[in-house]
Motif scaffolding. Structure first.
Motif, PDB file in Angstrom:
ATOM      1  N   ALA A 269       0.833  -1.206   0.000  1.00 19.61           N
ATOM      2  CA  ALA A 269       0.000   0.000   0.000  1.00 19.61           C
ATOM      3  C   ALA A 269       0.864   1.251   0.000  1.00 19.61           C
ATOM      4  O   ALA A 269       0.556   2.244  -0.662  1.00 19.61           O
ATOM      5  N   LEU A 270       1.976   1.211   0.737  1.00 19.91           N
ATOM      6  CA  LEU A 270       2.902   2.347   0.761  1.00 19.91           C
ATOM      7  C   LEU A 270       3.522   2.562  -0.618  1.00 19.91           C
ATOM      8  O   LEU A 270       3.608   3.691  -1.105  1.00 19.91           O
ATOM      9  N   ALA A 271       3.949   1.476  -1.251  1.00 16.80           N
ATOM     10  CA  ALA A 271       4.550   1.579  -2.581  1.00 16.80           C
ATOM     11  C   ALA A 271       3.550   2.147  -3.583  1.00 16.80           C
ATOM     12  O   ALA A 271       3.896   2.990  -4.423  1.00 16.80           O
ATOM     13  N   LEU A 272       2.305   1.695  -3.512  1.00 17.72           N
ATOM     14  CA  LEU A 272       1.279   2.202  -4.425  1.00 17.72           C
ATOM     15  C   LEU A 272       1.036   3.684  -4.201  1.00 17.72           C
ATOM     16  O   LEU A 272       0.897   4.458  -5.161  1.00 17.72           O
ATOM     17  N   ASN A 273       1.014   4.110  -2.954  1.00 17.98           N
ATOM     18  CA  ASN A 273       0.827   5.524  -2.641  1.00 17.98           C
ATOM     19  C   ASN A 273       1.913   6.379  -3.277  1.00 17.98           C
ATOM     20  O   ASN A 273       1.633   7.404  -3.917  1.00 17.98           O
ATOM     21  N   TYR A 274       3.171   5.948  -3.153  1.00 18.86           N
ATOM     22  CA  TYR A 274       4.272   6.731  -3.720  1.00 18.86           C
ATOM     23  C   TYR A 274       4.245   6.714  -5.250  1.00 18.86           C
ATOM     24  O   TYR A 274       4.530   7.729  -5.893  1.00 18.86           O
ATOM     25  N   ALA A 275       3.909   5.583  -5.843  1.00 11.20           N
ATOM     26  CA  ALA A 275       3.848   5.499  -7.308  1.00 11.20           C
ATOM     27  C   ALA A 275       2.736   6.390  -7.849  1.00 11.20           C
ATOM     28  O   ALA A 275       2.913   7.104  -8.847  1.00 11.20           O
ATOM     29  N   ASP A 276       1.585   6.358  -7.194  1.00 14.01           N
ATOM     30  CA  ASP A 276       0.456   7.185  -7.621  1.00 14.01           C
ATOM     31  C   ASP A 276       0.793   8.660  -7.498  1.00 14.01           C
ATOM     32  O   ASP A 276       0.551   9.452  -8.419  1.00 14.01           O
ATOM     33  N   ASP A 277       1.381   9.044  -6.372  1.00 13.39           N
ATOM     34  CA  ASP A 277       1.732  10.445  -6.144  1.00 13.39           C
ATOM     35  C   ASP A 277       2.797  10.914  -7.132  1.00 13.39           C
ATOM     36  O   ASP A 277       2.728  12.032  -7.658  1.00 13.39           O
ATOM     37  N   THR A 278       3.781  10.053  -7.403  1.00  5.70           N
ATOM     38  CA  THR A 278       4.841  10.409  -8.349  1.00  5.70           C
ATOM     39  C   THR A 278       4.274  10.680  -9.737  1.00  5.70           C
ATOM     40  O   THR A 278       4.571  11.714 -10.358  1.00  5.70           O
ATOM     41  N   ASP A 279       3.465   9.752 -10.241  1.00  3.44           N
ATOM     42  CA  ASP A 279       2.951   9.923 -11.599  1.00  3.44           C
ATOM     43  C   ASP A 279       2.024  11.127 -11.693  1.00  3.44           C
ATOM     44  O   ASP A 279       2.077  11.888 -12.672  1.00  3.44           O
ATOM     45  N   ALA A 280       1.168  11.324 -10.696  1.00  4.05           N
ATOM     46  CA  ALA A 280       0.251  12.462 -10.715  1.00  4.05           C
ATOM     47  C   ALA A 280       1.014  13.786 -10.723  1.00  4.05           C
ATOM     48  O   ALA A 280       0.717  14.692 -11.509  1.00  4.05           O
ATOM     49  N   LYS A 281       2.033  13.898  -9.874  1.00  5.85           N
ATOM     50  CA  LYS A 281       2.776  15.157  -9.779  1.00  5.85           C
ATOM     51  C   LYS A 281       3.656  15.396 -11.002  1.00  5.85           C
ATOM     52  O   LYS A 281       3.770  16.530 -11.492  1.00  5.85           O
ATOM     53  N   MET A 282       4.275  14.355 -11.531  1.00  5.61           N
ATOM     54  CA  MET A 282       5.100  14.527 -12.736  1.00  5.61           C
ATOM     55  C   MET A 282       4.245  14.949 -13.930  1.00  5.61           C
ATOM     56  O   MET A 282       4.636  15.822 -14.710  1.00  5.61           O
ATOM     57  N   GLU A 283       3.088  14.330 -14.077  1.00  8.01           N
ATOM     58  CA  GLU A 283       2.203  14.703 -15.181  1.00  8.01           C
ATOM     59  C   GLU A 283       1.682  16.128 -15.004  1.00  8.01           C
ATOM     60  O   GLU A 283       1.608  16.895 -15.969  1.00  8.01           O
ATOM     61  N   THR A 284       1.336  16.497 -13.779  1.00  3.40           N
ATOM     62  CA  THR A 284       0.843  17.846 -13.520  1.00  3.40           C
ATOM     63  C   THR A 284       1.905  18.886 -13.859  1.00  3.40           C
ATOM     64  O   THR A 284       1.630  19.892 -14.531  1.00  3.40           O
ATOM     65  N   PHE A 285       3.154  18.643 -13.429  1.00  2.15           N
ATOM     66  CA  PHE A 285       4.242  19.573 -13.720  1.00  2.15           C
ATOM     67  C   PHE A 285       4.477  19.635 -15.231  1.00  2.15           C
ATOM     68  O   PHE A 285       4.679  20.715 -15.800  1.00  2.15           O
ATOM     69  N   LYS A 286       4.442  18.478 -15.895  1.00  2.00           N
ATOM     70  CA  LYS A 286       4.638  18.441 -17.349  1.00  2.00           C
ATOM     71  C   LYS A 286       3.580  19.278 -18.065  1.00  2.00           C
ATOM     72  O   LYS A 286       3.884  20.053 -18.979  1.00  2.00           O
ATOM     73  N   GLU A 287       2.327  19.139 -17.636  1.00  2.00           N
ATOM     74  CA  GLU A 287       1.244  19.886 -18.275  1.00  2.00           C
ATOM     75  C   GLU A 287       1.400  21.388 -18.036  1.00  2.00           C
ATOM     76  O   GLU A 287       1.110  22.199 -18.922  1.00  2.00           O
ATOM     77  N   ILE A 288       1.872  21.767 -16.850  1.00  6.04           N
ATOM     78  CA  ILE A 288       2.120  23.185 -16.572  1.00  6.04           C
ATOM     79  C   ILE A 288       3.193  23.730 -17.506  1.00  6.04           C
ATOM     80  O   ILE A 288       3.045  24.811 -18.091  1.00  6.04           O
ATOM     81  N   LEU A 289       4.286  22.983 -17.667  1.00  6.74           N
ATOM     82  CA  LEU A 289       5.372  23.430 -18.541  1.00  6.74           C
ATOM     83  C   LEU A 289       4.917  23.509 -19.995  1.00  6.74           C
ATOM     84  O   LEU A 289       5.245  24.464 -20.708  1.00  6.74           O
TER      85      LEU A 289
END
Length: 314
Positions: A269-289
């Protein structure tokens, strides 16, 4: 057509767009006006109809395809369209594909890649659970592959839910090679199911808004129940295995303040939390750029990242 991403201050607009949202308001002086959100597949832009009673402003409503005539202006640092004329368009005058944001990746290709990962799952019960969603449930597959992963924040486009799910699953697969203590079958099953509730939380395009079920329950609770319902149709599905998958789904936002009903209690569950947060934040930053490619400097404070952002330079 001229796409919204190409708008610049001073441009004259005369083309067809989807009216994503419409709201009537009044100015401080009591003069009526209308706030409109225009959309095409490249994004959205705020528009104002300052003279809604003008004969050139035809009758229209949200989710109509409208021909817009106006000028692109700058209001408090953001582009805005000042609309002079509006006409509702008839079917055949527009291609709906031009107005829905779509993943830049091949949707069928991503779906086939997800199926390949399912076939690598060795635990027969978990593989049957995944196949009950992603192989045999044709109605679910159609909705899943066409859904967004969010209304606005990240992956808010057709195929976004599939793209996000595949990315999270592949991150989790990497974690399993780096940290062999992780149970791969459990983690990857949970990764593929972690956001399935969004197929019922958010309505289909072009609306792409929260449903009543989504508002009242949320995708985390919905997804956990969807998994339980499918598992109930599999003979002798182990109860302990089911509640571990459900726990991973219920805990994948990590903290109560982030809408997570549970805090991770098992390492998957911890690993899934970090993977989900990583992908969401990377995509969000990419879309902003990507939406500020012509800005060339600091992009201002972003609440999600709690920082003033800018593109890196080499």
């Amino acid at each position: 057509m001229k796409y919204i991403k190409d708008f610049k201050e001073g441009d004259r607009v005369f083309d067809i767009y989807l009216c994503k949202h419409k709201q009537s308001s009044v100015t401080k002086n009591g003069k009526p006006y209308e706030s409109v959100t225009l959309q095409d597949k490249t994004g959205t832009i705020d528009a104002k109809v300052w003279e809604p009673n003008n004969p050139g402003i035809g009758e229209y409503d949200a989710l109509d395809y409208i021909e817009v005539y106006g000028d692109v202006t700058n209001f408090q640092g953001a582009l805005q369209v000042s609309v002079k004329r509006i006409r509702v368009c008839r079917q055949g005058e527009y291609d709906p594909a031009d107005y829905l944001p779509v993943s830049s990746k091949n949707i069928e290709g991503m779906y086939q890649e997800l199926l390949g990962i399912i076939q690598s799952i060795k635990n027969s019960d978990l593989r049957k659970l995944l196949e009950s969603f992603f192989v045999r449930d044709e109605a679910f597959i159609k909705i899943f592959c066409g859904s967004s992963a969010a209304k606005t924040v990240h992956h808010g486009f057709v195929g976004g839910l599939l793209e996000h799910t595949l990315s999270v699953t592949k991150l989790c697969d990497y974690y399993c090679t780096a940290y062999p203590i992780l149970k791969r079958d459990l983690l990857l099953c949970a990764a593929m199911c972690h956001d399935i509730g969004k197929t019922r939380e958010i309505s289909a395009f072009p609306v792409n808004d929260y449903t009543d079920e989504g508002q009242l329950l949320g995708h985390i609770v919905i997804g956990s129940q969807m998994v339980a319902d499918k598992a109930a149709q599999i003979n002798d599905f182990p109860h302990d295995l089911l509640i571990q998958v459900q726990h991973c789904i219920l805990a994948h936002h990590g903290k109560y303040e982030y809408g997570s009903p549970k805090i991770p209690a098992i390492i998957e569950a911890l690993a899934l939390n970090y993977a989900d947060d990583t992908d969401a934040k990377m995509e969000t930053f990419k879309e902003i750029l990507e939406s500020n490619q012509d800005h060339g400097g600091w992009l201002g404070y972003n609440r999600l990242f709690e920082s003033n952002l800018r593109a890196s330079k080499i």
